[in-house]
Design a protein around this motif. Structure first.
Motif, PDB file in Angstrom:
ATOM      1  N   UNK A   1       0.856  -1.184   0.000  1.00 21.61           N
ATOM      2  CA  UNK A   1       0.000   0.000   0.000  1.00 21.61           C
ATOM      3  C   UNK A   1       0.892   1.234   0.000  1.00 21.61           C
ATOM      4  N   UNK A   2       0.667   2.190  -0.886  1.00 26.16           N
ATOM      5  CA  UNK A   2       1.520   3.380  -0.904  1.00 26.16           C
ATOM      6  C   UNK A   2       1.276   4.275   0.310  1.00 26.16           C
ATOM      7  N   UNK A   3       2.335   4.948   0.771  1.00 24.16           N
ATOM      8  CA  UNK A   3       2.181   5.912   1.854  1.00 24.16           C
ATOM      9  C   UNK A   3       1.320   7.086   1.419  1.00 24.16           C
ATOM     10  N   UNK A   4       1.387   7.420   0.135  1.00 22.93           N
ATOM     11  CA  UNK A   4       0.653   8.572  -0.394  1.00 22.93           C
ATOM     12  C   UNK A   4       0.014   8.201  -1.733  1.00 22.93           C
ATOM     13  N   UNK A   5      -1.217   8.646  -1.912  1.00 19.85           N
ATOM     14  CA  UNK A   5      -1.879   8.493  -3.205  1.00 19.85           C
ATOM     15  C   UNK A   5      -1.717   9.805  -3.970  1.00 19.85           C
ATOM     16  N   UNK A   6      -1.029   9.734  -5.103  1.00 22.59           N
ATOM     17  CA  UNK A   6      -0.761  10.933  -5.887  1.00 22.59           C
ATOM     18  C   UNK A   6      -2.048  11.442  -6.537  1.00 22.59           C
ATOM     19  N   UNK A   7      -2.231  12.747  -6.639  1.00 20.35           N
ATOM     20  CA  UNK A   7      -3.388  13.256  -7.376  1.00 20.35           C
ATOM     21  C   UNK A   7      -3.306  12.837  -8.829  1.00 20.35           C
TER      22      UNK A   7
ATOM     23  N   UNK B   1       6.527   4.597  -1.606  1.00 14.63           N
ATOM     24  CA  UNK B   1       6.272   5.917  -1.028  1.00 14.63           C
ATOM     25  C   UNK B   1       4.988   6.539  -1.584  1.00 14.63           C
ATOM     26  N   UNK B   2       4.758   6.401  -2.909  1.00 14.43           N
ATOM     27  CA  UNK B   2       3.593   7.057  -3.507  1.00 14.43           C
ATOM     28  C   UNK B   2       3.197   6.346  -4.794  1.00 14.43           C
ATOM     29  N   UNK B   3       1.910   6.470  -5.160  1.00 13.86           N
ATOM     30  CA  UNK B   3       1.420   5.899  -6.417  1.00 13.86           C
ATOM     31  C   UNK B   3       0.162   6.634  -6.832  1.00 13.86           C
ATOM     32  N   UNK B   4      -0.066   6.708  -8.152  1.00 12.38           N
ATOM     33  CA  UNK B   4      -1.262   7.362  -8.655  1.00 12.38           C
ATOM     34  C   UNK B   4      -1.403   7.161 -10.143  1.00 12.38           C
ATOM     35  N   UNK B   5      -2.585   7.452 -10.658  1.00 12.07           N
ATOM     36  CA  UNK B   5      -2.870   7.214 -12.078  1.00 12.07           C
ATOM     37  C   UNK B   5      -2.630   8.468 -12.902  1.00 12.07           C
ATOM     38  N   UNK B   6      -2.437   8.232 -14.196  1.00  8.19           N
ATOM     39  CA  UNK B   6      -2.276   9.298 -15.186  1.00  8.19           C
ATOM     40  C   UNK B   6      -3.167   8.931 -16.363  1.00  8.19           C
TER      41      UNK B   6
ATOM     42  N   UNK C   1      -2.837   3.894 -16.879  1.00  5.53           N
ATOM     43  CA  UNK C   1      -1.431   4.323 -16.830  1.00  5.53           C
ATOM     44  C   UNK C   1      -1.173   4.859 -15.433  1.00  5.53           C
ATOM     45  N   UNK C   2      -0.024   4.540 -14.860  1.00  5.51           N
ATOM     46  CA  UNK C   2       0.215   4.960 -13.479  1.00  5.51           C
ATOM     47  C   UNK C   2       1.701   5.161 -13.221  1.00  5.51           C
ATOM     48  N   UNK C   3       1.976   5.766 -12.064  1.00  8.42           N
ATOM     49  CA  UNK C   3       3.358   5.966 -11.615  1.00  8.42           C
ATOM     50  C   UNK C   3       3.459   5.525 -10.157  1.00  8.42           C
ATOM     51  N   UNK C   4       4.573   4.878  -9.821  1.00  7.47           N
ATOM     52  CA  UNK C   4       4.800   4.440  -8.436  1.00  7.47           C
ATOM     53  C   UNK C   4       6.223   4.790  -8.043  1.00  7.47           C
ATOM     54  N   UNK C   5       6.375   5.399  -6.889  1.00  4.99           N
ATOM     55  CA  UNK C   5       7.692   5.835  -6.391  1.00  4.99           C
ATOM     56  C   UNK C   5       8.136   4.937  -5.253  1.00  4.99           C
ATOM     57  N   UNK C   6       9.338   4.381  -5.400  1.00  6.91           N
ATOM     58  CA  UNK C   6       9.921   3.504  -4.385  1.00  6.91           C
ATOM     59  C   UNK C   6      11.194   4.157  -3.841  1.00  6.91           C
ATOM     60  N   UNK C   7      11.397   4.078  -2.536  1.00  7.23           N
ATOM     61  CA  UNK C   7      12.596   4.660  -1.933  1.00  7.23           C
ATOM     62  C   UNK C   7      13.192   3.708  -0.912  1.00  7.23           C
ATOM     63  N   UNK C   8      14.493   3.916  -0.652  1.00  9.15           N
ATOM     64  CA  UNK C   8      15.169   3.187   0.432  1.00  9.15           C
ATOM     65  C   UNK C   8      15.635   4.167   1.482  1.00  9.15           C
TER      66      UNK C   8
END
Length: 452
Positions: free
Chosen positions: A115-121, A430-435, A445-452
């Motif tokens: 589950x992403x920490x943040x849902x991107x607009x 960290x975050x995910x959302x649709x485009x 179409x979507x984007x997901x951000x992963x961090x360490x």
């Protein structure tokens, strides 16, 4: 018994729609069985007719909406419901985005167990006349004495008989009928199965697939069409390697009446002072305005520093690589199609970028980690096809990158890969959302951000 016979025998029924399937069809539960009903929306009470019975689910068609959803809107296209190009024109734009966001989040939770920490607009650009790339089917129909040009019908091999398309970018939207008339006039009208179309910021190109040689009269018709509609005409007698502009006649001589002068197709990324050239059959992001927003978001999420070394996997002709190179110290792009790699290198040189390198490699090969370009990076961008990026995830993990941005065109493969990145390689989603790259379709179409 065929579908039409079943349709005649099946009596109308009523059902309450509870959800939308991932294909955009209404979902109902009748006598304990799931039923998919085209063009029905959640919350609606509908009258429907059963078309197909299956072991696990049935399929039906909508006859009448008895209690409509407040989110139902009037489709703009006269061919909606028959043409397979769009499936959600009857749903408001806001709810289309909600539907796609739900598809993404459900996939991440169910498949990836993340589950992403943040849902991107959500990102959204214009929802009409947005498609700058399309592959139009063509078929000569003797009974109609004309060639039908357009998209396939829903769930049938037939081509929808349309007069214009509301999602194709101008001038393609109004070329359907002229193209039908053009192919009908050819001597090989029954040997032209498709026309590929591409719109650049500076020019328009059509690639006509031909299964038999054209006569000189046919070639003249094509050249005249190009001049009258200000489009560049290409022929494709075989695979993509055979695509060539109609600048010469069949003997290799300059024709007496030439086609429109060939100007390389290009699109511009003004925020980065970039112009990218591409061929009519190259993959480019279909929705130009949305692509600009997507690149801006990518640069923002990656939070690039001037000395960052960035790896761009599935880089294509440099759509992300070159903007990233404007902000980072070095960018390495890797792509499976050699032609796109050549275009990426040319685009980098043309735009004066000496800090971008490009390599051709099969990114579905699990031994890819031994490649010369596989080294240490600060940031990674992934933009894979529908199958996802599973094979290159070990390379990503070994790169030492603390930030990974995954651009996805399929929520299922993204969710699978997200689970691997999080549960096996120690990244955090960290975050995910649709485009909304494809408005009025069920494509996510979507984007997901992963961090360490």
């Amino acid at each position: 018994m065929n579908a039409r016979a079943r349709q005649r025998q099946s009596a109308p029924e009523t059902a309450k729609i509870t959800d939308l399937s991932h294909e955009g069809r209404g979902v109902a539960h009748v006598d304990g069985k799931t039923v998919f009903i085209d063009d029905a929306l959640p919350g609606e009470l509908v009258e429907w007719q059963r078309l197909k019975r299956g072991r696990n689910f049935d399929e039906g068609r909508l006859l009448k909406v008895i209690e409509p959803s407040p989110d139902r809107v009037e489709p703009r296209c006269a061919h909606f419901g028959m043409c397979g190009g769009c499936v959600l024109q009857h749903l408001s734009g806001e709810q289309q985005l909600q539907f796609k966001q739900k598809q993404l989040m459900d996939s991440l939770t169910r498949i990836g167990k993340v589950t992403p920490d943040e849902v991107l607009p959500p990102l959204q650009a214009g929802s009409w006349n947005y498609r700058r790339r399309a592959r139009l089917a063509a078929r000569w129909v003797p009974k109609k004495n004309r060639t039908i040009v357009g998209f396939r019908e829903r769930s049938t091999p037939y081509i929808t008989n349309i007069e214009r398309c509301e999602v194709l970018q101008a001038p393609l939207d109004r070329l359907i009928v002229p193209l039908s008339e053009l192919v009908t006039a050819l001597s090989i009208r029954n040997r032209v199965p498709q026309i590929e179309a591409a719109v650049g910021d500076n020019a328009v190109a059509l690639v006509v697939r031909v299964l038999e040689p054209l006569t000189e009269a046919d070639q003249e018709l094509l050249r005249r069409f190009g001049r009258e509609h200000s489009v560049q005409m290409f022929l494709q007698p075989g695979g993509y390697e055979t695509v060539a502009p109609m600048a010469r006649d069949s003997l290799g001589h300059e024709p007496s009446s030439p086609s429109l002068p060939m100007e390389p197709l290009e699109y511009r990324l003004p925020a980065f002072d970039l112009t990218l050239q591409f061929l009519p059959t190259d993959f480019v992001q279909v929705n130009g305005p949305l692509n600009l927003q997507m690149i801006d978001r990518a640069v923002e999420l990656l939070a690039l520093k001037a000395d960052d070394r960035v790896l761009d996997l599935f880089c294509g002709l440099g759509n992300f690589s070159l903007p990233l190179a404007r902000r980072a110290g070095q960018v390495v792009g890797v792509e499976g199609e050699a032609g796109l790699v050549a275009r990426a290198r040319d685009n980098a040189a043309r735009n004066g970028l000496g800090n971008a390198q490009f390599f051709a490699a099969n990114l579905a090969d699990e031994s890819i980690g031994s490649a010369a370009w596989a080294g240490k990076f600060d940031k990674v961008l992934l933009d894979p096809p529908r199958a996802g990026a599973k094979e290159v995830l070990p390379v990503v993990a070994k790169s030492g990158a603390d930030t990974v941005l995954y651009i996805s065109c399929h929520p299922g493969s993204l969710a699978r890969d997200a689970g691997i990145l999080v549960h096996e390689h120690g990244y955090e989603l960290r975050a995910a959302g649709v485009m909304d790259m494809f408005p009025h379709t069920a494509h996510v179409e979507s984007a997901a951000l992963f961090v360490k």
